[in-house]
Design a protein around this motif. Structure first.
Motif, PDB file in Angstrom:
ATOM      1  N   UNK A 242       0.834  -1.213   0.000  1.00  0.00           N
ATOM      2  CA  UNK A 242       0.000   0.000   0.000  1.00  0.00           C
ATOM      3  C   UNK A 242       0.864   1.257   0.000  1.00  0.00           C
ATOM      4  N   UNK A 267      -9.995   6.345  -4.367  1.00  0.00           N
ATOM      5  CA  UNK A 267      -9.706   6.762  -2.989  1.00  0.00           C
ATOM      6  C   UNK A 267     -10.752   6.237  -2.006  1.00  0.00           C
ATOM      7  N   UNK A 270      -9.478   2.826  -1.219  1.00  0.00           N
ATOM      8  CA  UNK A 270      -8.355   2.968  -0.271  1.00  0.00           C
ATOM      9  C   UNK A 270      -8.890   3.127   1.147  1.00  0.00           C
ATOM     10  N   UNK A 274      -8.460   0.596   4.448  1.00  0.00           N
ATOM     11  CA  UNK A 274      -7.875   0.999   5.743  1.00  0.00           C
ATOM     12  C   UNK A 274      -8.889   0.818   6.881  1.00  0.00           C
ATOM     13  N   UNK A 287      -4.304  -2.797  -1.068  1.00  0.00           N
ATOM     14  CA  UNK A 287      -4.641  -2.295  -2.399  1.00  0.00           C
ATOM     15  C   UNK A 287      -3.361  -1.911  -3.126  1.00  0.00           C
TER      16      UNK A 287
ATOM     17  N   UNK B 256       0.875   7.449   5.565  1.00  0.00           N
ATOM     18  CA  UNK B 256       0.236   6.144   5.762  1.00  0.00           C
ATOM     19  C   UNK B 256      -0.608   6.136   7.015  1.00  0.00           C
ATOM     20  N   UNK B 257      -1.928   5.935   6.912  1.00  0.00           N
ATOM     21  CA  UNK B 257      -2.710   5.905   5.673  1.00  0.00           C
ATOM     22  C   UNK B 257      -2.689   7.265   4.982  1.00  0.00           C
ATOM     23  N   UNK B 258      -2.907   7.288   3.681  1.00  0.00           N
ATOM     24  CA  UNK B 258      -2.797   8.549   2.943  1.00  0.00           C
ATOM     25  C   UNK B 258      -3.858   9.557   3.367  1.00  0.00           C
ATOM     26  N   UNK B 260      -6.037  12.428   1.841  1.00  0.00           N
ATOM     27  CA  UNK B 260      -6.459  12.900   0.524  1.00  0.00           C
ATOM     28  C   UNK B 260      -7.335  14.128   0.713  1.00  0.00           C
TER      29      UNK B 260
END
Lengths: 385, 385
Positions: A242, A267, A270, A274, A287, B256-258, B260
């Motif tokens: 990831x 997204x 994603x 998570x 992913x 992490x996690x992204x 956005x």
């Protein structure tokens, strides 16, 4: 007349290839690592025929005739001929190539990797070449070199300017981690495509972060995921997979102008992954996204049905699409919905039709020849069947 | 009884602040640079009253009473009191604070920057402090230190652990580049927010690229944009502004996690801007995105109407919203559409209502006191009017 037919697999990188140090030889700026997917579900198939009766070289792809005047195709062919026995009686005969993918190219699933691996594998069989061919496949499409082997495959970037050492090597066989499954979530999308060749060239030219990634991040990361795969440590494997997908897209965003492949649905996937991993208190799902909005989900068979039930709930199948056209590949139970789980995850449901379809597959073997004559895509006269 | 009222501006960074080296003192890992926007269009307004009759400290924000037990508010107040003349007769009286923004917080336009700059500016007036206060505003919200000055402002990260040298400095006045305009495109969005404080902390903890950005990219980039601003070189200014916005979001994606912040509409705006600049054969427009999907567009007055006409074409105003509720700020001609230009740009039109509204503004002055008593937000008894 001589004829061969081969099938070759798709591969999905967990450490991404992005950026070349040599455009012609397709030499990458970093190592990459992928799993090869079963040809039972997705594959390229190529027939090559050579005959003294052929007047000119011909090439068909997915039912349409293509120009043979294609530099990447020619580079592969030239290299194959360099390595074969020059006394082969048919070496100067013209050839006909017919290739097709059994999966829609719209899936955005690196069809060129399977295609060039298949082409080079079939050419090698035709011209009786033994030994390394991943470097030849690389000349067609960089990531094609990884599709030359089954299982888990590492593409070593190499350091020589000739490219001889920029080859793929299997690090573990297809049977090493038998529970591994791959779920491809194909996202409906009408964005114009920023091609990956142009994209990666722009990244190398303009991103101020890409060199740091290739020189200082990947070398350690690839050793770590190699170890996680050998130890079948899914939690660690998922984390690195990831992170590397996200970093690849971060580099794309750091490109000028930016190249954007993921969209709001990507997204949302994603976010779902998570949430699910947090709920399970361990990474159970990973992913990864290539140069498009579709998600490739790595997960073990033990959580496949549960995760699928969430995907089905969050992204409902449109009523007017038949289950067989929507759930492709390995058989799945499509009906399970665990209401409490959905409540716990507390995610927003999307509209029907956000996903185009799903493909379930697993890690598989490398290319192989099909010997039965009814498998050939060409007639004896060199024209497609 | 003593009462003061101040207004303070919003600022929009062109080199982004993202990541702290000290959480309590709010010391950043890199310099940042912004333009301060006119308080005529957007501002925070704060009244502070102190009186021997007040029984306790009180704080209202946008009409709602807040707890005074807020560590950032307290840090600012403590620092102000350290620096004021300790013999002030009213230094130990309780205070009432009433603050409001004249723009919707939903705009996602760093309301905390204007808010803390205003609070600290008003406190400094109340307690008769002269000299540097940007470091005090920084204790409230990092980017608030830049709102203490008008024009173009650089926040020097500083190197001392005390934070004394982590202060803002104007590099050019509000009148230096009088043609500069800012168009804020407020995007309709229902995503859950990944708060910027949590986001930047996660980035520092998990991004493998953020250190390289702060140490090796920003130092050169900030000198270049400083120069471009001083020379009024819009093309260069725009390039750096867009690159830095993209890199900031790249770092967010590498987290992490992204985290956005940009969505499909944000990226459609990015695409529109690059198309327009390509069409003009020069950068005429620059986008920048903070921790949300809204675009801040820097552009010169000479292209404002033309660019607006494109925005109006690509993102049509909903019929049921009045023009006055949709086009906010400086007056604009909302009707021009150049059909040929739209054909040349060849962009896809979006549905109505993709944008919530637009705000047109310009570079402006720093905070100031309002002396007329009818400007105060508090009555003499310390309660909101």
């Amino acid at each position: 007349m001589k004829i061969v037919t081969a099938v070759a697999p798709v591969n999905i990188a967990v450490i991404k290839y992005w950026g070349k140090r040599d455009e012609k030889l397709i030499l990458p700026i970093n190592d990459s690592l992928s799993a090869t997917l079963s040809t039972d579900v997705m594959c390229a198939k190529t027939t090559i025929l050579t005959s003294p009766d052929l007047k000119e070289n011909k090439f068909w792809l997915n039912g349409k005739e293509q120009s043979f005047d294609n530099v990447r195709l020619k580079n592969c062919l030239t290299e194959i001929k360099k390595r074969c026995n020059s006394t082969l009686p048919y070496i100067n005969w013209k050839i006909a190539i017919c290739s097709e993918n059994n999966f829609p190219t719209a899936a955005g699933l690196a069809s060129s990797a399977a295609g060039y691996a298949c082409l080079v594998y079939a050419l090698a069989a035709l011209y009786e070449i033994d030994g390394e061919i991943s470097d030849i496949a690389r000349l067609g499409s960089g990531s094609a070199c990884r599709s030359v082997y089954g299982g888990w495959v590492r593409w070593q970037k190499g350091i020589l300017s000739s490219g001889e050492d920029s080859i793929a090597r299997p690090i573990a066989s297809a049977s090493h981690w038998p529970e591994m499954r791959v779920l491809v979530l194909v996202v409906n999308d009408n964005q114009k495509k920023y091609g990956s060749t142009i994209g990666m060239n722009h990244s190398v030219e303009t991103s101020t972060l890409i060199r740091y990634r290739s020189e200082s991040v990947i070398p350690q990361r690839i050793e770590e995921i190699n170890k996680a795969i050998l130890e079948r440590n899914f939690h660690k494997f998922a984390e690195i997979t990831m992170k590397d997908s996200n970093q690849f897209h971060a580099i794309c965003l750091d490109t000028y102008p930016p190249c954007i492949y993921m969209n709001d649905v990507s997204h949302a996937i994603v976010n779902l992954v998570h949430h699910y991993n947090t709920y399970k208190e361990e990474n159970k799902v990973a992913y990864t996204f290539d140069a498009g909005p579709n998600a490739c989900i790595y997960l073990l068979e033990s959580v496949l049905q549960e995760f699928l039930s969430i995907v089905n709930y969050i992204f409902p199948k449109p009523m007017d699409i038949k289950a067989n056209d929507y759930f492709k590949g390995l058989p799945l139970d499509q009906t399970i919905i665990k209401k409490e789980l959905m409540d716990d995850l507390n995610l927003t449901q999307n509209n029907e039709g956000v996903l185009k379809y799903l493909i379930c597959t697993k890690v598989g073997e490398g290319p192989r020849l099909l010997t039965s004559s009814n498998e050939h895509l060409l007639q004896e006269n060199g024209l497609p069947k």
